[in-house]
Structures are given as structure tokens and as C-alpha cells.
Write a protein that holds these residues in place. Structure first.
Motif, PDB file in Angstrom:
ATOM      1  N   ASP A  22      11.243 -51.413  -9.332  1.00  0.00           N
ATOM      2  CA  ASP A  22      10.537 -50.872 -10.491  1.00  0.00           C
ATOM      3  C   ASP A  22       9.825 -49.577 -10.096  1.00  0.00           C
ATOM      4  N   PRO A  23      10.052 -48.474 -10.822  1.00  0.00           N
ATOM      5  CA  PRO A  23       9.460 -47.180 -10.430  1.00  0.00           C
ATOM      6  C   PRO A  23       7.930 -47.184 -10.354  1.00  0.00           C
ATOM      7  N   ALA A  24       7.273 -47.865 -11.262  1.00  0.00           N
ATOM      8  CA  ALA A  24       5.806 -47.899 -11.242  1.00  0.00           C
ATOM      9  C   ALA A  24       5.300 -48.662 -10.017  1.00  0.00           C
ATOM     10  N   ALA A  25       5.896 -49.805  -9.742  1.00  0.00           N
ATOM     11  CA  ALA A  25       5.493 -50.590  -8.569  1.00  0.00           C
ATOM     12  C   ALA A  25       5.873 -49.857  -7.282  1.00  0.00           C
ATOM     13  N   ALA A  26       7.018 -49.173  -7.284  1.00  0.00           N
ATOM     14  CA  ALA A  26       7.445 -48.422  -6.099  1.00  0.00           C
ATOM     15  C   ALA A  26       6.472 -47.282  -5.800  1.00  0.00           C
ATOM     16  N   ALA A  27       5.951 -46.634  -6.833  1.00  0.00           N
ATOM     17  CA  ALA A  27       4.978 -45.558  -6.625  1.00  0.00           C
ATOM     18  C   ALA A  27       3.697 -46.106  -6.008  1.00  0.00           C
ATOM     19  N   LEU A  28       3.254 -47.278  -6.460  1.00  0.00           N
ATOM     20  CA  LEU A  28       2.075 -47.913  -5.866  1.00  0.00           C
ATOM     21  C   LEU A  28       2.346 -48.282  -4.412  1.00  0.00           C
ATOM     22  N   TYR A  29       3.517 -48.828  -4.165  1.00  0.00           N
ATOM     23  CA  TYR A  29       3.928 -49.213  -2.816  1.00  0.00           C
ATOM     24  C   TYR A  29       3.918 -47.994  -1.891  1.00  0.00           C
ATOM     25  N   ASP A  30       4.515 -46.904  -2.354  1.00  0.00           N
ATOM     26  CA  ASP A  30       4.560 -45.675  -1.556  1.00  0.00           C
ATOM     27  C   ASP A  30       3.161 -45.112  -1.317  1.00  0.00           C
ATOM     28  N   ALA A  31       2.307 -45.205  -2.321  1.00  0.00           N
ATOM     29  CA  ALA A  31       0.932 -44.728  -2.161  1.00  0.00           C
ATOM     30  C   ALA A  31       0.208 -45.548  -1.088  1.00  0.00           C
ATOM     31  N   LEU A  32       0.475 -46.851  -1.048  1.00  0.00           N
ATOM     32  CA  LEU A  32      -0.154 -47.686  -0.029  1.00  0.00           C
ATOM     33  C   LEU A  32       0.363 -47.323   1.364  1.00  0.00           C
ATOM     34  N   VAL A  33       1.654 -47.077   1.493  1.00  0.00           N
ATOM     35  CA  VAL A  33       2.209 -46.649   2.782  1.00  0.00           C
ATOM     36  C   VAL A  33       1.518 -45.358   3.228  1.00  0.00           C
ATOM     37  N   THR A  34       1.323 -44.438   2.298  1.00  0.00           N
ATOM     38  CA  THR A  34       0.666 -43.170   2.617  1.00  0.00           C
ATOM     39  C   THR A  34      -0.796 -43.384   2.992  1.00  0.00           C
ATOM     40  N   GLU A  35      -1.487 -44.264   2.305  1.00  0.00           N
ATOM     41  CA  GLU A  35      -2.885 -44.555   2.642  1.00  0.00           C
ATOM     42  C   GLU A  35      -2.991 -45.168   4.039  1.00  0.00           C
ATOM     43  N   HIS A  36      -2.079 -46.081   4.379  1.00  0.00           N
ATOM     44  CA  HIS A  36      -2.082 -46.658   5.734  1.00  0.00           C
ATOM     45  C   HIS A  36      -1.954 -45.550   6.784  1.00  0.00           C
ATOM     46  N   ALA A  37      -1.006 -44.640   6.563  1.00  0.00           N
ATOM     47  CA  ALA A  37      -0.769 -43.553   7.521  1.00  0.00           C
ATOM     48  C   ALA A  37      -1.977 -42.622   7.596  1.00  0.00           C
ATOM     49  N   THR A  38      -2.606 -42.372   6.463  1.00  0.00           N
ATOM     50  CA  THR A  38      -3.768 -41.477   6.428  1.00  0.00           C
ATOM     51  C   THR A  38      -4.948 -42.085   7.172  1.00  0.00           C
ATOM     52  N   ILE A  39      -5.166 -43.354   7.003  1.00  0.00           N
ATOM     53  CA  ILE A  39      -6.254 -44.030   7.722  1.00  0.00           C
ATOM     54  C   ILE A  39      -6.011 -43.932   9.232  1.00  0.00           C
ATOM     55  N   TYR A  40      -4.792 -44.158   9.655  1.00  0.00           N
ATOM     56  CA  TYR A  40      -4.450 -44.004  11.066  1.00  0.00           C
ATOM     57  C   TYR A  40      -4.712 -42.570  11.520  1.00  0.00           C
ATOM     58  N   GLY A  41      -4.235 -41.613  10.750  1.00  0.00           N
ATOM     59  CA  GLY A  41      -4.379 -40.208  11.102  1.00  0.00           C
ATOM     60  C   GLY A  41      -5.823 -39.767  11.232  1.00  0.00           C
ATOM     61  N   TYR A  42      -6.697 -40.334  10.403  1.00  0.00           N
ATOM     62  CA  TYR A  42      -8.104 -39.955  10.500  1.00  0.00           C
ATOM     63  C   TYR A  42      -8.735 -40.430  11.809  1.00  0.00           C
ATOM     64  N   GLY A  43      -8.174 -41.410  12.456  1.00  0.00           N
ATOM     65  CA  GLY A  43      -8.648 -41.783  13.788  1.00  0.00           C
ATOM     66  C   GLY A  43      -8.412 -40.648  14.773  1.00  0.00           C
ATOM     67  N   ILE A  44      -7.263 -40.006  14.641  1.00  0.00           N
ATOM     68  CA  ILE A  44      -6.941 -38.855  15.497  1.00  0.00           C
ATOM     69  C   ILE A  44      -7.829 -37.670  15.129  1.00  0.00           C
ATOM     70  N   VAL A  45      -8.009 -37.440  13.826  1.00  0.00           N
ATOM     71  CA  VAL A  45      -8.869 -36.342  13.373  1.00  0.00           C
ATOM     72  C   VAL A  45     -10.282 -36.534  13.914  1.00  0.00           C
ATOM     73  N   SER A  46     -10.785 -37.745  13.855  1.00  0.00           N
ATOM     74  CA  SER A  46     -12.134 -38.032  14.342  1.00  0.00           C
ATOM     75  C   SER A  46     -12.267 -37.733  15.830  1.00  0.00           C
ATOM     76  N   ALA A  47     -11.248 -38.085  16.592  1.00  0.00           N
ATOM     77  CA  ALA A  47     -11.298 -37.876  18.039  1.00  0.00           C
ATOM     78  C   ALA A  47     -11.360 -36.396  18.417  1.00  0.00           C
ATOM     79  N   HIS A  48     -10.881 -35.527  17.533  1.00  0.00           N
ATOM     80  CA  HIS A  48     -10.805 -34.105  17.859  1.00  0.00           C
ATOM     81  C   HIS A  48     -11.709 -33.220  17.011  1.00  0.00           C
TER      82      HIS A  48
END
Length: 164
Positions: A22-48
Motif C-alpha cells: 500500500d503506497p500510504a503505508a509504504a511511505a510511513l515505512y520508508d519514513a521510519l527507515v529514514t528516521e532510524h538512519a538519521t538517529i544513528y547519523g546524529y551519533g556521528i554528528v555529535s561526536a564531531h
């Protein structure tokens, strides 16, 4: 965008949380994948990041964690198994100093804005679109704040999350 690493064939337990059709559910799913990656990335941003800019890292992390929890609840409400965060992510560039950290932060905020824009475009429910508009706005504001840290002008985009 940051991406999960290493990329392997999904195991049976991973395929249970496959991206919905379903396109609407897939967009939510993709947004969650992106949020997971962003949270991880901010750990690197914080370190530097510089100590003067770490308040912005904290603010961004809190907001993205909040958005992650909202997305999990939204997917649960649609009986969609939310994707789990990967144990690690491949960064789009090397980060060794505050400038590279701020550049990564801008890119992550632009990536999350694009993901949330897709939710706005695909969502059938007004409540889902309202959540997505708020999240896209927050990503655009955070991107602008990081652009200020970099001394880049203009600090904002006319249409965040899109190619315009």
C-alpha cells in the motif's frame, strides 16, 4: 542518505517486516527507515560537533526519536510491522570534523524532509498528513539551523523535501 550496512539477504524474521504494498503505508515505512538512519547519523554528528553546536544535536535527536515513536504507532495502527533499526549504517561521506558533521546533519534533515513529503503525498488520512507536515517542517527548520552553523546562504529551501 545513510544506508544499512552490510546489505544481506533478509532472514525469515526480517522478511516479516517487509515493506508494505500500500503506497500510504509504504511511505510511513520508508519514513521510519529514514528516521532510524538519521538517529544513528546524529551519533556521528555529535561526536564531531563543537561544544557550541551540541545543543542542536540534542534538539535534533530528541525530535527524531519522537518522530520515530510516532511512526511506529502509526504503522502499528495500520497493522504493519515496523522495520527495525539496522545495527549500523553506511554514511554518505566521511565525517572527521565539525564542518563535515554539520554537512551530514543538513543532508540527513533533507533526507527526512523528502521522506515526510512522500508521506504527505501518499497519505489518505488527514491525521497522517498533519503529522507529516509537522515533521517535514521540523526537518526544514533543523536543516536551516545547520546551514547557519555552516555559514551557508540561503539557509532555507522554497520547497523542502523536493527537487524544486
Amino acid at each position: 542518505m545513510t544506508s544499512p550496512q552490510p546489505q544481506t539477504t533478509p532472514t525469515p524474521s526480517e522478511s516479516e517486516s517487509a515493506r508494505p504494498a500500500d503506497p500510504a503505508a509504504a511511505a510511513l515505512y520508508d519514513a521510519l527507515v529514514t528516521e532510524h538512519a538519521t538517529i544513528y547519523g546524529y551519533g556521528i554528528v555529535s561526536a564531531h560537533s563543537t561544544p557550541e553546536d551540541n545543543w542542536l544535536v540534542g534538539q535534533a535527536l530528541a525530535r527524531h526519536r519522537e518522530q520515530r515513536e510516532t511512526l511506529i504507532a502509526m504503522l502499528d495502527a495500520q497493522s504493519v510491522q515496523p522495520p527495525l533499526a539496522a545495527p549500523g549504517y553506511q554514511l554518505p561521506s566521511v565525517v572527521n570534523d565539525p564542518t563535515e558533521a554539520a554537512t551530514l546533519a543538513v543532508q540527513m534533515e533533507n533526507d527526512t524532509a523528502a521522506a515526510w513529503r512522500a508521506v504527505i503525498e501518499q497519505a489518505g488520512a488527514e491525521a497522517d498528513r498533519a503529522v507529516a507536515v509537522g515533521a517535514l517542517t521540523h526537518s526544514a527548520v533543523l536543516a536551516a539551523r545547520w546551514q547557519q552553523v555552516l555559514g551557508v546562504w540561503p539557509v532555507t529551501e522554497a520547497f523542502p523535501g523536493g527537487p524544486e
